[in-house]
Design an enzyme around this catalytic site. Structure first.
Site, mmCIF file in Angstrom:
data_model
loop_
_atom_site.group_PDB
_atom_site.id
_atom_site.type_symbol
_atom_site.label_atom_id
_atom_site.label_comp_id
_atom_site.label_asym_id
_atom_site.label_seq_id
_atom_site.Cartn_x
_atom_site.Cartn_y
_atom_site.Cartn_z
ATOM 1 N N LYS A 94 1.810 46.716 51.502
ATOM 2 C CA LYS A 94 3.100 46.142 51.113
ATOM 3 C C LYS A 94 3.548 46.827 49.829
ATOM 4 C CE LYS A 94 5.735 42.501 52.365
ATOM 5 N NZ LYS A 94 5.971 41.871 53.654
ATOM 6 N N GLY A 194 15.557 28.075 52.719
ATOM 7 C CA GLY A 194 15.849 29.514 52.706
ATOM 8 C C GLY A 194 16.501 29.905 54.022
ATOM 9 N N GLY A 196 18.118 32.812 54.853
ATOM 10 C CA GLY A 196 18.448 34.233 54.817
ATOM 11 C C GLY A 196 18.375 34.808 56.220
ATOM 12 N N VAL A 198 15.851 35.489 58.259
ATOM 13 C CA VAL A 198 14.990 34.774 59.205
ATOM 14 C C VAL A 198 15.429 33.316 59.335
ATOM 15 C CG1 VAL A 198 12.636 34.095 59.762
ATOM 16 C CG2 VAL A 198 13.035 36.267 58.603
HETATM 17 P P1 NAD Z 1 16.115 36.872 52.838
HETATM 18 O O1 NAD Z 1 16.141 37.495 51.499
HETATM 19 O O2 NAD Z 1 17.099 37.327 53.854
HETATM 20 O O3 NAD Z 1 16.277 35.292 52.706
HETATM 21 C C1 NAD Z 1 15.642 34.528 51.741
HETATM 22 C C2 NAD Z 1 16.563 33.345 51.460
HETATM 23 O O4 NAD Z 1 15.860 32.420 50.638
HETATM 24 C C3 NAD Z 1 17.851 33.735 50.724
HETATM 25 O O5 NAD Z 1 18.967 33.167 51.351
HETATM 26 C C4 NAD Z 1 17.631 33.153 49.312
HETATM 27 O O6 NAD Z 1 18.832 32.769 48.698
HETATM 28 C C5 NAD Z 1 16.752 31.962 49.635
HETATM 29 N N1 NAD Z 1 15.966 31.439 48.510
HETATM 30 C C6 NAD Z 1 15.344 32.119 47.522
HETATM 31 N N2 NAD Z 1 14.730 31.264 46.695
HETATM 32 C C7 NAD Z 1 14.968 30.021 47.172
HETATM 33 C C8 NAD Z 1 14.598 28.715 46.752
HETATM 34 N N3 NAD Z 1 13.865 28.513 45.661
HETATM 35 N N4 NAD Z 1 15.011 27.654 47.503
HETATM 36 C C9 NAD Z 1 15.771 27.839 48.611
HETATM 37 N N5 NAD Z 1 16.148 29.061 49.040
HETATM 38 C C10 NAD Z 1 15.760 30.128 48.325
HETATM 39 O O7 NAD Z 1 14.620 37.034 53.394
HETATM 40 P P2 NAD Z 1 14.127 36.939 54.906
HETATM 41 O O8 NAD Z 1 14.052 38.304 55.463
HETATM 42 O O9 NAD Z 1 14.879 35.874 55.627
HETATM 43 O O10 NAD Z 1 12.617 36.454 54.699
HETATM 44 C C11 NAD Z 1 12.316 35.115 54.338
HETATM 45 C C12 NAD Z 1 10.826 34.969 54.114
HETATM 46 O O11 NAD Z 1 10.135 35.328 55.306
HETATM 47 C C13 NAD Z 1 10.237 35.868 53.012
HETATM 48 O O12 NAD Z 1 9.187 35.195 52.374
HETATM 49 C C14 NAD Z 1 9.697 37.053 53.774
HETATM 50 O O13 NAD Z 1 8.642 37.694 53.086
HETATM 51 C C15 NAD Z 1 9.199 36.370 55.032
HETATM 52 N N6 NAD Z 1 9.117 37.255 56.189
HETATM 53 C C16 NAD Z 1 10.218 37.909 56.626
HETATM 54 C C17 NAD Z 1 10.122 38.736 57.745
HETATM 55 C C18 NAD Z 1 11.333 39.439 58.300
HETATM 56 O O14 NAD Z 1 11.267 39.936 59.432
HETATM 57 N N7 NAD Z 1 12.439 39.484 57.581
HETATM 58 C C19 NAD Z 1 8.901 38.894 58.392
HETATM 59 C C20 NAD Z 1 7.788 38.189 57.925
HETATM 60 C C21 NAD Z 1 7.908 37.376 56.815
#
Ligand code: NAD
Length: 368
Positions: A94, A194, A196, A198
């Protein structure tokens, strides 16, 4: 000899890297610095027994470099176990870039980062994570082949987030089956923290199934947008953990399950996408078990994204991606049953299965 007890605060002063709390026999840690673009990145390569270390790049405004280093260490280790439990021939790695993705990310910085990835000759393969877009990976692809998660138009599998969300949905259904006796989520209350890439996609699956979805985010504009789109309720309270919901889905950042939150958690099932949800795997995994909360291990159920990007390396198509992702349901049920049968935490049961695969390959490699 009197044994000295070293506090966590003092530990980093003695062994700046190998003594970090999150250090777990990582093979290699690469510090990348470029004055011209302002790039400061850390690439963590945890284990390459099963294959090259694949894992996304996170860009985040870390409070300090210790925080960034520990994130790289924790996240790369998580990738080792994620790929192992999913049956992929990949190791764990990572990268983290220190900085605000909204204001400090530039094409020059991403290209320089790509050159650092390239310098590792394929031992580490990158992809997107928090703060990254598919377009960033497309840019990185212009300087190195060691990148996945690129656009479909240039031969990639596209944005992995919808597949990650589908896998989380599968894991959540399996956990519901285990806890409630049914995997039908209609009528179940689910709080998604969250929304975002996902989180939003998960909200869509849950809404389609008829769950009562409550959403929480620090981004007000996102809340309004997603609420409108899926008719989801916005959480306006002060402590979402104490909300009496059926399921809590952490989909923001890690370590939200900790000493402060567990005492308040009312949900009966925890299943979400965030990496490293347990602040302390042993302590907080056990506390959840003691409270009778079914925890679907994060690295098991959020593997859809890596299944998706692995397709780019192995040349398999959408149908196989979906089949592998759907299988998260079966593996989750297997892990939850195994944990119950052996009176161990669900997290430990998942780690054991992943580690057994790594150990078997190591033995094979030694004998060959
Ligand atoms: P992203 O950046 O698109 O979304 C994250 C969201 O969380 C954002 O909308 C942000 O505003 C919000 N956020 C941040 N801090 C917060 C808090 N304290 N309270 C509430 N909301 C908060 O990220 P993503 O790609 O959707 O990934 C989300 C999580 O899943 C991460 O931890 C990432 O490591 C994990 N993940 C993602 C993937 C993927 O395919 N994108 C795969 C495996 C794991």
């Amino acid at each position: 000899m009197v044994q000295q007890v070293i506090s966590a605060n003092e530990l980093h002063k003695i062994d700046p890297v190998f003594g970090q709390l999150s250090f777990d026999d990582h093979e290699q840690i690469v510090f990348c610095n470029d004055k011209d673009t302002g790039l400061k990145a850390i690439i963590g390569i945890h284990n390459t027994v099963l294959g090259p270390a694949l894992g996304g790049t996170r860009m985040w405004n870390y409070a300090n470099e210790w925080e960034a280093l520990n994130d790289a260490l924790r996240l790369s280790r998580g990738m080792t176990y994620k790929s192992a439990i999913t049956g992929l021939n990949l190791g764990g790695g990572k990268a983290v870039i220190i900085g605000d993705a909204k204001t400090q990310k530039s094409p020059e910085l991403m290209l320089r980062f790509g050159e650092f990835v390239h310098s590792l000759s394929g031992k580490y393969i990158t992809a997107e994570d928090v703060g990254m877009e598919t377009s960033d990976m497309d840019l990185v692809r212009t300087v190195t082949p060691y990148v996945t998660g690129i656009s479909e138009s240039i031969g990639g599998a596209g944005n992995p987030s919808p597949i990650t969300a589908y896998g989380v949905f599968m894991g959540m259904k399996a956990a519901a089956k285990f806890k409630f006796g049914t995997d039908v989520l209609e009528g179940k209350s689910v709080i998604v923290q969250g929304i975002g890439h996902v989180g939003e996609s998960l909200v869509e699956h849950l809404t389609n199934e008829g769950a009562n979805v409550i959403i929480s985010d620090i981004n007000e504009a996102r809340l309004e947008e997603v609420s409108k789109k899926y008719n989801a309720t916005i959480y306006r309270g002060k402590d979402l953990y104490s909300e009496a919901v059926d399921i809590y889905a952490p989909c923001a950042l890690g370590a939200t399950i900790n000493n402060n939150t567990i005492i308040n958690i009312q949900a009966k099932v925890i299943a979400g996408a965030a990496n490293n949800q347990l602040a302390n795997e042993k302590v907080h995994g056990q506390m959840l078990q003691d409270k009778g909360i079914v925890y679907a291990p994060d690295f098991l159920i959020n593997a859809g994204g890596i299944i998706n990007v692995y397709a780019e390396l192995e040349n398999y198509g959408k149908a196989e991606i979906m089949r592998k992702t759907e299988n998260i349901y079966n593996t989750t049920l297997e892990i939850l049953s195994n944990a119950e049968a052996n009176s161990i935490t669900t997290h430990q049961a998942a780690l054991n299965l992943a580690q057994s695969r790594i150990d078997a390959r190591k033995k094979e490699n030694l004998n060959s």
